[in-house]
Design an enzyme around this catalytic site. Structure first.
Site, short mmCIF file in Angstrom:
data_model
loop_
_atom_site.label_atom_id
_atom_site.label_comp_id
_atom_site.label_asym_id
_atom_site.label_seq_id
_atom_site.Cartn_x
_atom_site.Cartn_y
_atom_site.Cartn_z
CD GLU A 440 -3.00 -0.85 -0.10
OE1 GLU A 440 -3.00 0.23 -0.72
OE2 GLU A 440 -3.71 -1.82 -0.43
N GLY A 441 1.93 1.28 -0.76
CA GLY A 441 2.80 2.45 -0.81
C GLY A 441 3.95 2.29 0.15
#
Lengths: 601, 601
Positions: A440-441
């Site tokens: 997620e990043g």
């Protein structure tokens, strides 16, 4: 196996005493709830965690998913888990009543996730389903919602987020999976996706991918990407389902979180993959990004949960394991060995874990609260909550992940050699948590988001709002003599951040974004330490008020004093780390002095 | 699989240009050698590493040792490896000619270990054998030496260090394995040992344990422990070998370093284990501690080697993997993606790895050099080298281990999601290296050793010698304009350490050892950063001199400039961490404010 994997007392303290969850019920959307219904949901999650999840922590790790003959087999308990989660209404906890949900705040449903992931993060399936279903209810047609959402929320079908491609990891603008419009309004899909968590398995009847793809002729970059529902089995129009040509090309074997298959998927290898567009064409990335805060709260919660489980395992070991004598009695060989918790070095390691894990959970609940307000409030209140949330999100995702990795490392160290063996759960948790600063990043992406966008958007309004909020808390804390020194320290830290910004901003003004962002990760680290300091001071103020007004006894007394003491530990041991970071961030020597070739020789 | 796992150029630079290994040949003991023989030995190690070790890195991890029917089976390549090492004379590299060794300095033999462990640390067998044989040649009878050492050094037999017991991990004074004298001068041994690396396996003909045990009636504590040779198969006096009742009770399954079995051994379960005393009774711990520096250099080298291998894997990936555009060209979607090494965040991660791994290797070679001088020099030179070595040892063991863990974590992060998968070697190296801050004395134990003993022994003579040495280097560095700022910074750091000591010592004077040592681990961290800063400045001075006097071209020019730039990186990014540590160490708030119960709620 450790029997305690999270502190119910601490969760209650944060939800009800610090963040006053019940105040959310003043909003119409949450008005059906009260403190009791909130706690019932948490109890229900705890029951599932205790019975179906935690006992299988090691077993799920030992029996990782395998791909054979095109089919992925996962641990048999996963099916039972999905069913129980569906029946308890926990997959749809945060969904509106109209979609069969419980219309609970994110504050509560994210804490459900915290409990589940603390019990067994290798069964990380339902958060993905909730996220996929939420994309459909938020942006999809009524038809898509009616068809897909009920079976997702009852655990019959699995949802996924299918973003990443081999050539486009953090760079979603380079997605090349193609979508070709068909006369009937559907699209044929062709391409590959990698690292799709729960992207195929045998514990559900269908897999519903929420997939990014580029419609033929769409603009380049982020503005040309659309979102599709791509099921593993698609309806054939006669009430039956047929294979949708989503082929499981491979399952990644990973260091941790082994219970969840990370899939390599190939769409359209037989030119027979159909996708159903969600919302408008070319809006895929904006849609995804609207879900990003929720997804990142989920990752942060997973990290905080894993670190919490490791902390309680280490704590139990440290209380039970005798080794050596106390330092001031070093030569008393005739005395029995003392429990290692009595050695200052072990005590410091444990306090570090407590300070990190409870600080991380606190900032995550803060973020979830802001998320809820940004969803249900109106006007300035909504806008301000959204800005604050956006600003805090990189910290709420990265602090639990990065510091959680360090925290679990200290849990492992507490066990000494035993921590490195499979006789205790920490080696697994050490492996599991290492993915959280990546998905997620990555931390680097979060840092660029914070410094490159969030600090400066709308003329810097978000940090203004945050600083005002922190200053309000500083004012409250200053009324207590023994908290005032920490309030003052926090004031100085805010000044430190402003100084760093003042030294960085000229680079932007010169158009040198690369220079401005080159140490963004260190800025995120510094900012995170200060944000968590605010959270600890906030907890200490609440504990102080309880001590002064409630005359607590027994465990309550110990609990509140422990909160104040842990806040002090955090300020004495963790906050000083900003000194070195600030010096570095204001330094003018740049990384580009070192050439690629110099690195290689 | 990465093809480069260490830098030959850097090893040559450190050994010959910085530490001038050949100068050791002026001592009689090493006089048979020269630079060429040193390099031949390193080439020989590299050949074994390239052919028998590195290709099996993953395979050794995947096929961990199993205990079946009392027999431990290890990877088939281990036998080949032991034979090759024996034939090349590398197990006995550091032993005197009279014992069939090569009489090489520790500087060279520890670098042999570095190369081997960088190639495949899961084959960590021979360092243990060397250590065991060294105990015998140093303290054992001529008879023991003649019987055991040749077969240990030729790789036919395996040696082990059998110290740890279930109830006595870091606390060796609590060893309870018993030794009962027999009329023939031997002892019967009874007890249990845990975590005995290479404690049993099928790639050799016999296992020779160097084991600590307590002779009946011996004084309590550290003064009553003796050292024994306890073979798996003992000579029966007729030229044959019989079982010596050393039972493999279990093999630990570990998170990493899976290639080497960590054994649980039971002696005397059939009252038939014989041990042969090494040296004098009750001298076991002093003997062991005389070997400790060598063993700890070995652990440090292992950590530095693993981190180095991970760095080169990450570097290769970063140069090859395209992702996104440079930050100043963010919106140029029509341009091809750039290699991730061009992103400042990735560049910083790589520089961190380079700075840590090359700094760690440097301090280890420094320690090995001091070890050699302390062994072969005389008078003050010997004494001073020994004191310096003793002082540096906690850093040389802990800095590579603790910072190596962080460095490999950054290697993994460089790969993004791929780093978490078994498709690349870093996930394994991340698991492998995590044991190094634990074995041969945890970081906490090293820290107590440094602050509790080394800083103050002989009236603080060791730090005086070290500081004098560092000041000499500062003087040299100050003659170069562009190094002077860093020389000045190092001067300030030395002052910082003295200030911290001045604030801590009063606790000792009050007899409060626990308070004095409570943050010893943070002191070790601070001290380590400064020691490695000294090493980097030393490397930079040598590079600077080469640039000014040798007119280097091509790769040499790049190499020397890279050294100076990496030194600058270290001073700009790593050294400022001491600021926060110093503040913490001079703080008067103590850990004991938090009670055990407060931790648990």
């Amino acid at each position: 196996m450790a029997t305690t994997y999270f502190s119910k007392r601490n969760l209650q303290f944060l939800l009800h005493e610090v963040f006053k969850a019940e105040e959310l019920t003043k909003y119409e959307y949450f008005s059906a709830h009260d403190r009791e219904t909130f706690n019932l949901v948490l109890d229900s999650a705890t029951y599932i965690a205790d019975t179906i999840m935690h006992p299988y922590l090691k077993d799920v790790d030992k029996n990782q998913p395998e791909l054979k003959n095109g089919q992925v087999t996962v641990h048999p308990k996963v099916k039972e888990y999905l069913k129980a989660m569906g029946e308890a209404g926990l997959i749809g906890a945060g969904f509106p009543f109209e979609h069969g949900g419980q219309q609970l705040p994110e504050m509560i449903s994210s804490c459900v996730g915290f409990i589940l992931m603390a019990a067994n993060n290798g069964m990380m399936y339902t958060g993905l389903t909730s996220g996929a279903a939420h994309l459909i209810t938020s942006f999809g047609s009524a038809q898509l919602s009616e068809f897909y959402v009920p079976k997702l929320l009852d655990g019959t079908w699995q949802g996924t987020m299918a973003l990443t491609e081999p050539q486009a990891g953090s760079s979603l603008s380079d997605v090349t999976t193609s979508a070709t419009p068909q006369p009937d309004g559907t699209y044929t899909i062709k391409g590959q996706k990698v690292f799709i968590s729960a992207g195929d398995h045998d514990a559900c009847e269908n897999i519903i991918h929420l997939m990014l793809a580029r419609i033929e002729g769409a603009p380049m970059g982020t503005k040309g990407i659309s979102l599709f529902v791509v099921p593993k089995y698609r309806p054939d129009g006669t009430g039956n389902f047929i294979d949708n040509d989503v082929v499981s090309t491979g399952v990644y074997h990973k260091m941790g979180q082994k219970g969840v298959p990370a899939m390599h998927l190939t769409m359209g290898s037989s030119d027979n993959t159909i996708g159903y567009i969600v919302g408008e064409p070319h809006q895929g990335l904006p849609y995804m990004f609207q879900m990003m805060n929720e997804a990142r709260i989920g990752v942060g919660m997973t990290a905080a949960a894993i670190a919490t489980a490791a902390y309680y395992a280490a704590l139990q070991y440290a209380r039970e394991r005798p080794q050596s004598r106390r330092l001031n009695e070093k030569n008393r060989l005739d005395s029995p060995q003392t429990a290692i918790i009595n050695h200052p070095d072990v005590r410091r390691m444990l306090l570090f874990q407590k300070a990190v894990t409870e600080g991380a959970l606190s900032v995550l609940i803060e973020a979830a609260r802001l998320y809820d307000i940004s969803e249900v409030a109106e006007g300035d209140e909504k806008e301000n909550a959204f800005l604050m949330l956006d600003l805090l999100m990189p910290v709420a995702k990265s602090y639990p992940s990065e510091m959680g990795v360090q925290s679990v490392s200290q849990s492992l160290q507490t066990f000494g050699g035993y921590g490195f063996t499979e006789d205790f759960p920490v080696e697994q948790l050490y492996r599991d948590i290492r993915i959280t600063p990546i998905y997620e990043g990555t931390t680097g992406i979060q840092a660029q988001d914070l410094l490159g966008r969030k600090m400066t958007m709308k003329g810097g309004k978000a940090p203004q709002l945050l600083f005002a909020e922190i200053n309000k808390l500083i004012g409250e804390a200053s009324t207590f003599d023994d908290l005032k020194p920490y309030a003052d320290q926090l004031t100085a830290e805010l000044k430190g951040i402003q100084d760093v910004m003042a030294s960085l901003v000229p680079h932007v003004q010169k158009g040198d974004i690369e220079r401005y962002l080159s140490d963004a990760t260190l800025f995120l680290e510094m900012f995170g330490i200060v944000v968590v300091a605010w959270q600890w001071l906030k907890q200490a103020v609440v504990a102080k008020q309880a001590l002064l007004t409630q005359n607590p006894q027994g465990d309550d007394l110990v609990f509140y004093e422990g909160k104040i003491h842990t806040m002090k530990f955090y300020f004495h041991y963790e906050v000083p780390k900003t000194l070195g970071l600030a010096v570095r961030l204001k330094d003018t020597e740049v990384l580009t002095i070192v050439s690629e070739k110099e690195l290689a020789l």
